[in-house]
Write an enzyme that holds these catalytic residues in place. Structure first.
Site, PDB file in Angstrom:
ATOM      1  N   HIS A 171       0.820  -1.215   0.000  1.00  0.00           N
ATOM      2  CA  HIS A 171       0.000   0.000   0.000  1.00  0.00           C
ATOM      3  C   HIS A 171       0.850   1.260   0.000  1.00  0.00           C
ATOM      4  O   HIS A 171       0.576   2.218  -0.723  1.00  0.00           O
ATOM      5  CB  HIS A 171      -0.928   0.014   1.223  1.00  0.00           C
ATOM      6  CG  HIS A 171      -2.056  -0.955   1.139  1.00  0.00           C
ATOM      7  ND1 HIS A 171      -2.892  -1.020   0.045  1.00  0.00           N
ATOM      8  CD2 HIS A 171      -2.501  -1.896   2.012  1.00  0.00           C
ATOM      9  CE1 HIS A 171      -3.801  -1.959   0.250  1.00  0.00           C
ATOM     10  NE2 HIS A 171      -3.584  -2.503   1.425  1.00  0.00           N
ATOM     11  N   ARG A 200     -12.599   2.075 -13.921  1.00  0.00           N
ATOM     12  CA  ARG A 200     -13.062   1.091 -12.934  1.00  0.00           C
ATOM     13  C   ARG A 200     -14.343   1.615 -12.281  1.00  0.00           C
ATOM     14  O   ARG A 200     -14.289   2.415 -11.351  1.00  0.00           O
ATOM     15  CB  ARG A 200     -11.996   0.867 -11.862  1.00  0.00           C
ATOM     16  CG  ARG A 200     -10.629   0.438 -12.374  1.00  0.00           C
ATOM     17  CD  ARG A 200      -9.695   0.250 -11.189  1.00  0.00           C
ATOM     18  NE  ARG A 200      -8.350  -0.120 -11.574  1.00  0.00           N
ATOM     19  CZ  ARG A 200      -7.349   0.739 -11.735  1.00  0.00           C
ATOM     20  NH1 ARG A 200      -7.569   2.048 -11.560  1.00  0.00           N
ATOM     21  NH2 ARG A 200      -6.155   0.318 -12.067  1.00  0.00           N
ATOM     22  N   ARG A 216     -15.217  -0.435 -17.785  1.00  0.00           N
ATOM     23  CA  ARG A 216     -15.413  -1.812 -17.325  1.00  0.00           C
ATOM     24  C   ARG A 216     -16.657  -1.866 -16.458  1.00  0.00           C
ATOM     25  O   ARG A 216     -16.799  -1.068 -15.520  1.00  0.00           O
ATOM     26  CB  ARG A 216     -14.198  -2.282 -16.519  1.00  0.00           C
ATOM     27  CG  ARG A 216     -14.324  -3.728 -16.022  1.00  0.00           C
ATOM     28  CD  ARG A 216     -13.069  -4.178 -15.298  1.00  0.00           C
ATOM     29  NE  ARG A 216     -12.883  -3.505 -14.021  1.00  0.00           N
ATOM     30  CZ  ARG A 216     -11.778  -3.577 -13.281  1.00  0.00           C
ATOM     31  NH1 ARG A 216     -10.750  -4.272 -13.713  1.00  0.00           N
ATOM     32  NH2 ARG A 216     -11.687  -2.945 -12.128  1.00  0.00           N
ATOM     33  N   CYS A 254      -4.405  -3.432 -19.636  1.00  0.00           N
ATOM     34  CA  CYS A 254      -4.648  -2.465 -18.565  1.00  0.00           C
ATOM     35  C   CYS A 254      -4.089  -2.914 -17.219  1.00  0.00           C
ATOM     36  O   CYS A 254      -4.399  -2.324 -16.192  1.00  0.00           O
ATOM     37  CB  CYS A 254      -6.138  -2.161 -18.437  1.00  0.00           C
ATOM     38  SG  CYS A 254      -7.164  -3.614 -18.120  1.00  0.00           S
TER      39      CYS A 254
END
Length: 572
Positions: free
Chosen positions: A190, A297, A333, A503
């Site tokens: 992260h 997304r 998407r 992607c």
């Protein structure tokens, strides 16, 4: 005396500044018995409420500074704070054991953490990390101890820490924090991902930096090579100032390419696109010279809330992105929920392996009205620009046909009602399941395009969770088996006069770009900050030579041999 450490280069750039140590606070306490149980429960609930308020503020700042998709990580923490299955047992422990809130919190969360950490599923192990982060916050409020707040840094520093939690990283002010270095972590942790979003240099996984640095020590962070120097000599400072200056000049040269097309040395044009999560991300796409949006997304529209977004809310978001790209391609998407992405208001079955279970298109088929609502919003937005739609996690041709038929049904209904809809929407699929890659020649007869999602394709092909340190060595983007699948997909699309994009993270990897160019990839979709660097690289490459390089790579036996081959070529 100068001390040099080696870590993992997580985010490009050079930082030279004094150290700011992000030290863990002392959260020790004594186990005590309480007589006023109700007051103790209220004290615990008060600490929960303060923690919720604090986290909500951090989330808001993260969304503003890093983008909505990066802020989603705090939704998991807020879910923990609001989960009665966790908070309930803590309150019961206070009442039944007549113990202080600190002890009840620690013992109850220890039980949950141990349970999650023992699971094979990586997603569930990540939930253990969320509980630890939240526990620290609540415990600090119970004890009246202040957790270090990176947001208060008001002078130029490099942050030194054992690790940086998402909460820590989201509070870093780019004006003052010039870089950071940690003891633990990897390139996909992260903290590393956040560093790249902030565009500040970072080195992670040094193992001993916190034991080697004192407050205000001068530290050099080399995010290009993964080097860290403590107490550098004047010569070392001068050397890295030169590298820093050269890198800035390099970035300035890349900036000159913002308005140019991406064309190889021998005149072959490819498209460099960006991956986005929200309409707010468009600014970065445009400022970095993105030629398209290769992946929008849409699941981030559904997160950070307690109900499904309405058709109108979705329409406005899709319209903003499509119109904002001013005629350039936008590949959207459809909803990809499940696996590592959950919604608090959508009950999903508990599964042994959610990554191979009820997710993405499978979930949409089972919740058809949810799917139809999204498709209607997309169809309505299609008239505002160049919209393309792709379906995730497609394994069979029948799944694509089913999704396409639902979309065509909604399109017919909208037209019958007098709603304008574009007649030139391209429909594609994500290639992330090996079965779809192997059957690409059949899919190519029915779809308009492919988009290869390498993150999942590599995991599924190698049977290795990339976030699981015990098997992460098998997550190999350059394994010849992966390259052969990529070639199979590209060749199948070209045979039918269709195009293929990528992607996943591999699309912006500077080692992979020459290979992908040689394999014939049409669109490279990556983080916006990688576009100009990749454009500069492609403009220096001869595509016909890359075809030969790729052919040679396909016949290698190992990923290491492929990397060595590319490095040998680029060094010449």
């Amino acid at each position: 005396m100068a001390k040099e450490l080696k870590g993992i280069a997580a985010s490009d750039g050079i930082a030279i500044a004094k150290a700011y140590l992000l030290v863990e606070p002392d959260l020790s306490y004594e186990k005590t018995e309480v007589t006023d149980v109700e007051s103790e429960v209220k004290r615990f609930e008060s600490a929960l409420e303060v923690s919720r308020t604090e986290l909500s503020m951090i989330r808001e700042k993260a969304a503003k500074d890093l983008g909505e998709d990066k802020a989603q990580i705090f939704d998991a923490h807020l879910l923990v704070l609001n989960d009665p299955e966790l908070t309930g047992p803590i309150e019961e422990s206070i009442k039944n054991s007549k113990t202080n809130a600190e002890t009840a919190l620690q013992e109850t969360t220890d039980m949950f953490i141990g349970m999650f950490e023992s699971m094979d599923n990586e997603y569930m192990r990540e939930r253990a990390a969320d509980i630890k982060d939240v526990r620290k916050r609540v415990l600090s409020h119970l004890l009246g101890v202040t957790i270090p707040n990176p947001a208060l840094i008001d002078e130029e520093v490099v942050v030194v820490a054992a690790d940086l939690t998402p909460s820590d990283t989201a509070q870093l002010n780019r004006n003052f924090v010039k870089g950071f270095v940690t003891d633990i972590g990897g390139r996909t942790s992260h903290s590393a991902i956040m560093a790249r979003s902030l565009e500040i240099p970072a080195v992670v996984g040094t193992k001993e930096v916190t034991a080697s640095v004192a407050k205000n020590d001068i530290v050099i962070i080399d995010g290009l090579e993964g080097n860290v120097i403590i107490h550098p000599t004047e010569e070392q400072i001068a050397h890295y100032e030169k590298i820093k200056s050269d890198f800035a000049l390099q970035q300035a040269e890349w900036d000159k390419l913002k308005n140019e097309k991406t064309v190889s040395k021998d005149g072959v044009h490819v498209e460099l696109a960006a991956n986005i999560g929200t309409p707010n991300d468009l600014e970065g796409v445009i400022s970095n010279g993105g030629e398209a949006v290769g992946l929008y997304r849409t699941e981030f529209l559904y997160m950070g809330r307690d109900n499904f977004p309405t058709e109108e809310e979705q329409f406005e978001a899709y319209k903003a992105v499509v119109s904002g790209m001013d005629g350039k391609s936008v590949v959207v998407r459809t909803l990809d929920i499940g696996g590592d992405k959950t919604l608090p208001y959508l009950e999903l079955p508990e599964e042994m392996n959610p990554f191979l279970g009820f997710r993405a298109i499978r979930l949409c088929f089972a919740n058809e009205e949810l799917f139809r609502t999204q498709l209607r919003a997309l169809l309505r937005a299609s008239v505002y620009g160049n919209l393309k739609i792709m379906f995730p996690m497609i394994a069979t041709v029948n799944e694509f046909r089913q999704a396409r038929d639902i979309l065509l049904d909604e399109k017919a209904k909208l037209k019958a009602a007098g709603t304008e809809v574009s007649d030139s929407i391209e429909l594609g699929i994500m290639i992330e399941i090996p079965a779809a890659a192997v059957l690409a020649d059949q899919f190519a007869k029915e779809v308009d395009f492919f988009s290869i999602g390498t993150n999942d394709l590599i995991q599924y092909t190698m049977a290795a969770d990339r976030m699981n340190e015990r098997v992460s060595y098998l997550y190999q983007p350059y394994n010849p088996s992966i390259l052969r699948l990529v070639k199979m997909v590209i060749d199948a699309s070209h045979k039918e006069g269709k195009w293929t994009g990528m992607c996943g993270e591999m699309a912006g990897d500077q080692t992979a770009v020459p290979l992908l160019l040689g394999l014939g990839l049409d669109e490279f979709s990556m983080s916006a900050s990688s576009i100009l660097k990749s454009r500069s690289l492609i403009k220096r490459l001869d595509q016909s030579e890359m075809v030969k390089l790729a052919e040679e790579a396909l016949n290698k036996s190992t990923a290491e041999e492929v990397v060595e081959l590319v490095e040998k070529y680029t060094a010449e």
